[in-house]
Write a protein that holds these residues in place. Sequence first.
Motif, PDB file in Angstrom:
ATOM      1  N   GLN B   4       0.843  -1.207   0.000  1.00 33.83           N
ATOM      2  CA  GLN B   4       0.000   0.000   0.000  1.00 33.83           C
ATOM      3  C   GLN B   4       0.868   1.243   0.000  1.00 33.83           C
ATOM      4  N   LEU B   5       1.912   1.184   0.834  1.00 33.51           N
ATOM      5  CA  LEU B   5       2.828   2.307   0.937  1.00 33.51           C
ATOM      6  C   LEU B   5       3.491   2.550  -0.411  1.00 33.51           C
ATOM      7  N   LYS B   6       3.918   1.453  -1.046  1.00 32.59           N
ATOM      8  CA  LYS B   6       4.611   1.559  -2.323  1.00 32.59           C
ATOM      9  C   LYS B   6       3.705   2.206  -3.366  1.00 32.59           C
ATOM     10  N   ARG B   7       2.452   1.745  -3.407  1.00 34.27           N
ATOM     11  CA  ARG B   7       1.517   2.278  -4.398  1.00 34.27           C
ATOM     12  C   ARG B   7       1.350   3.783  -4.205  1.00 34.27           C
ATOM     13  N   GLY B   8       1.174   4.198  -2.961  1.00 33.90           N
ATOM     14  CA  GLY B   8       0.991   5.622  -2.672  1.00 33.90           C
ATOM     15  C   GLY B   8       2.185   6.432  -3.119  1.00 33.90           C
ATOM     16  N   ILE B   9       3.369   5.920  -2.830  1.00 32.91           N
ATOM     17  CA  ILE B   9       4.595   6.635  -3.198  1.00 32.91           C
ATOM     18  C   ILE B   9       4.743   6.696  -4.713  1.00 32.91           C
ATOM     19  N   LEU B  10       4.453   5.600  -5.384  1.00 34.26           N
ATOM     20  CA  LEU B  10       4.568   5.580  -6.851  1.00 34.26           C
ATOM     21  C   LEU B  10       3.630   6.592  -7.491  1.00 34.26           C
ATOM     22  N   GLU B  11       2.430   6.715  -6.928  1.00 28.95           N
ATOM     23  CA  GLU B  11       1.476   7.680  -7.477  1.00 28.95           C
ATOM     24  C   GLU B  11       2.066   9.076  -7.473  1.00 28.95           C
ATOM     25  N   VAL B  12       2.638   9.454  -6.347  1.00 33.46           N
ATOM     26  CA  VAL B  12       3.191  10.812  -6.253  1.00 33.46           C
ATOM     27  C   VAL B  12       4.405  10.961  -7.162  1.00 33.46           C
ATOM     28  N   CYS B  13       5.178   9.884  -7.326  1.00 33.68           N
ATOM     29  CA  CYS B  13       6.319   9.942  -8.255  1.00 33.68           C
ATOM     30  C   CYS B  13       5.839  10.224  -9.669  1.00 33.68           C
ATOM     31  N   VAL B  14       4.759   9.568 -10.069  1.00 35.04           N
ATOM     32  CA  VAL B  14       4.223   9.776 -11.415  1.00 35.04           C
ATOM     33  C   VAL B  14       3.755  11.220 -11.574  1.00 35.04           C
ATOM     34  N   LEU B  15       3.083  11.734 -10.542  1.00 36.10           N
ATOM     35  CA  LEU B  15       2.637  13.136 -10.600  1.00 36.10           C
ATOM     36  C   LEU B  15       3.825  14.071 -10.741  1.00 36.10           C
ATOM     37  N   LYS B  16       4.856  13.761  -9.991  1.00 35.59           N
ATOM     38  CA  LYS B  16       6.061  14.603 -10.039  1.00 35.59           C
ATOM     39  C   LYS B  16       6.652  14.607 -11.442  1.00 35.59           C
ATOM     40  N   ALA B  17       6.630  13.440 -12.083  1.00 40.03           N
ATOM     41  CA  ALA B  17       7.185  13.352 -13.437  1.00 40.03           C
ATOM     42  C   ALA B  17       6.439  14.264 -14.411  1.00 40.03           C
ATOM     43  N   LEU B  18       5.198  14.598 -14.077  1.00 41.47           N
ATOM     44  CA  LEU B  18       4.399  15.459 -14.960  1.00 41.47           C
ATOM     45  C   LEU B  18       4.477  16.924 -14.559  1.00 41.47           C
ATOM     46  N   GLN B  19       5.193  17.186 -13.476  1.00 40.81           N
ATOM     47  CA  GLN B  19       5.173  18.542 -12.933  1.00 40.81           C
ATOM     48  C   GLN B  19       5.812  19.544 -13.882  1.00 40.81           C
ATOM     49  N   ARG B  20       6.974  19.187 -14.395  1.00 39.91           N
ATOM     50  CA  ARG B  20       7.683  20.143 -15.244  1.00 39.91           C
ATOM     51  C   ARG B  20       7.002  20.306 -16.593  1.00 39.91           C
ATOM     52  N   GLN B  21       6.639  19.161 -17.177  1.00 41.82           N
ATOM     53  CA  GLN B  21       5.964  19.245 -18.480  1.00 41.82           C
ATOM     54  C   GLN B  21       5.071  18.022 -18.685  1.00 41.82           C
ATOM     55  N   ASP B  22       4.106  18.200 -19.573  1.00 43.54           N
ATOM     56  CA  ASP B  22       3.231  17.083 -19.912  1.00 43.54           C
ATOM     57  C   ASP B  22       4.071  15.965 -20.518  1.00 43.54           C
ATOM     58  N   SER B  23       3.608  14.734 -20.310  1.00 46.34           N
ATOM     59  CA  SER B  23       4.398  13.617 -20.830  1.00 46.34           C
ATOM     60  C   SER B  23       3.501  12.448 -21.185  1.00 46.34           C
ATOM     61  N   TYR B  24       4.053  11.441 -21.828  1.00 44.49           N
ATOM     62  CA  TYR B  24       3.281  10.256 -22.213  1.00 44.49           C
ATOM     63  C   TYR B  24       3.877   9.023 -21.523  1.00 44.49           C
ATOM     64  N   GLY B  25       3.122   7.933 -21.566  1.00 49.80           N
ATOM     65  CA  GLY B  25       3.434   6.708 -20.804  1.00 49.80           C
ATOM     66  C   GLY B  25       4.886   6.285 -20.789  1.00 49.80           C
ATOM     67  N   TYR B  26       5.403   5.981 -21.948  1.00 48.26           N
ATOM     68  CA  TYR B  26       6.755   5.427 -22.028  1.00 48.26           C
ATOM     69  C   TYR B  26       7.790   6.437 -21.520  1.00 48.26           C
ATOM     70  N   GLN B  27       7.547   7.715 -21.832  1.00 46.31           N
ATOM     71  CA  GLN B  27       8.472   8.742 -21.387  1.00 46.31           C
ATOM     72  C   GLN B  27       8.496   8.840 -19.866  1.00 46.31           C
ATOM     73  N   ILE B  28       7.312   8.719 -19.248  1.00 47.63           N
ATOM     74  CA  ILE B  28       7.226   8.751 -17.779  1.00 47.63           C
ATOM     75  C   ILE B  28       8.057   7.627 -17.183  1.00 47.63           C
ATOM     76  N   ILE B  29       7.930   6.441 -17.791  1.00 47.56           N
ATOM     77  CA  ILE B  29       8.686   5.297 -17.290  1.00 47.56           C
ATOM     78  C   ILE B  29      10.188   5.542 -17.416  1.00 47.56           C
ATOM     79  N   LYS B  30      10.585   6.106 -18.551  1.00 47.32           N
ATOM     80  CA  LYS B  30      12.010   6.380 -18.751  1.00 47.32           C
ATOM     81  C   LYS B  30      12.514   7.433 -17.774  1.00 47.32           C
ATOM     82  N   ASP B  31      11.714   8.483 -17.564  1.00 47.48           N
ATOM     83  CA  ASP B  31      12.119   9.545 -16.631  1.00 47.48           C
ATOM     84  C   ASP B  31      12.268   9.023 -15.215  1.00 47.48           C
ATOM     85  N   LEU B  32      11.389   8.117 -14.822  1.00 50.09           N
ATOM     86  CA  LEU B  32      11.413   7.615 -13.447  1.00 50.09           C
ATOM     87  C   LEU B  32      12.438   6.509 -13.246  1.00 50.09           C
ATOM     88  N   SER B  33      12.891   5.891 -14.355  1.00 43.80           N
ATOM     89  CA  SER B  33      13.660   4.640 -14.195  1.00 43.80           C
ATOM     90  C   SER B  33      14.953   4.744 -13.396  1.00 43.80           C
TER      91      SER B  33
END
Lengths: 365, 106
Positions: B4-33
């Motif tokens: 549960q903790l992991k899921r919550g943290i991942l959600e915010v990580c994904v949001l953070k990845a979109l903070q600077r600019q809009d992005s698409y699925g694969y790019q989000i994964i690459k940015d977070l990797s």
Amino acid sequence: MKKHDFILWLRNRLSDLPPEELDRVCGFYANAIDERMEDGIGEEAAVHAMGEPEALLREIRASLPEQYRTEPGFRVNPREGVYARRPAEQTYRPAAPKRGAGKAIALTVAAIAAVIITGFSLFTIWSGNPFSSLFRRVFSHNTVTYNIDTPVPYEAADEAAFLLPDLNGIDRVVIRVDAATLNLYPSDSDSVIAFSSDPTKLIRTQETDADGAVTLTVTGTFDKLHLDNPPCIDVNLPYGDYELVIESDAGNVCLNGLIAKKIDATVHAGILELQSVTAKESLSAVVNTGSISAFDIAVPAQGSISLSCDIGNIDLSLPGSSSAYTVNASVKLGNLDIPPVTGSGDIAVELSVNVGDLNLWFDEE
Amino acid sequence: MDIQLKRGILEVCVLKALQRQDSYGYQIIKDLSPSVELSESTLYPILRRMEGAGCVTEYSVEHSGRLRKYYHLTPSGQERILDFLKEWDEVVKAYDFIRGKNNEEA
């Protein structure tokens, strides 16, 4: 596997979804595969990167609204293989009424089963001993398991309770909760009543093992941990000669006013509170991360109390004076605050804290 | 880590990845990797949930003869990131206390 086959397979397995949602999911994964292919990865590898298909399907379903979480009876023909292409006209879309009917039938059967079993156990209790043993004999060949997960509407519309048979003849009650607060109180009546903020998350099972010992298990597992407003399960237990086992993964547990033969509580992350609890033989509690607050814990002579906390504090208040107990307490990193205990009484008390403080005091001192 | 903790943290990580600019699925994964392991099977439910919660909106852009789906962080989503950081401060404070930062008291 080719992208086209994969997407078709996905469409097949998610065919019960509304068209918008289906397009959305399949569009997302088609896109994901395209992006990887654009990156220079081959088609097969790109599809493979989506993960193991069945696992992927499970993840997708788990994130959908309740009604789509379980896959309807439809299955791809096993002879053709899981990834075989199916001509479009064979795509099966279950009609909504059919699905509803299936659910209604299941619900009715469960309700009838609940009524029969409740009636039967009430009957055996009312009839006294001879029938109680009949009840046990009927259900003690090998192991019999039955699930009743139909809540009985009770008072408020947004809460539902389980009215469970009484605990006569039950040797062990196991309550398992994940990501919710658990409160246990004594019951006014002979019945076990469990209230939950989400009754669909509450399951009750009853098993008889090879020796004829009967265990009642109540399990509540919630999907999400809501930090500021956790779901809550309240269970009212009648007094009895059963062993009470409590397991909580993440959530606080509170036992108030209970009497049982043996109490065993394990809390992985949360606060455990024990207030006016009596165990006729032994009480043991383990908390991994959290704390234990125990007041007015009564255990008779020859009994034992064992509390252990990995990270967190233990505060324990025992009735009577220290002469009734033999205390063994230890703290690895933290404060140990116990009165000079000279008693070598016949109630054994074992307390241990790894990181945290331990406070012990006796009511009469 | 607790799921549960992991899921919550991942959600915010994904949001953070979109903070600077809009992005698409694969790019989000690459940015977070570099920091976070994420696959499409985890990402899709997160994006779906965030969209349902109003933290993210989506739109499509034509790209190489197909439609690429972009995700955009909403003000709600921005707030969610800030809430997470505030909560985490409390967790760190509690951790310090439990760990016993002032070891000489022990």
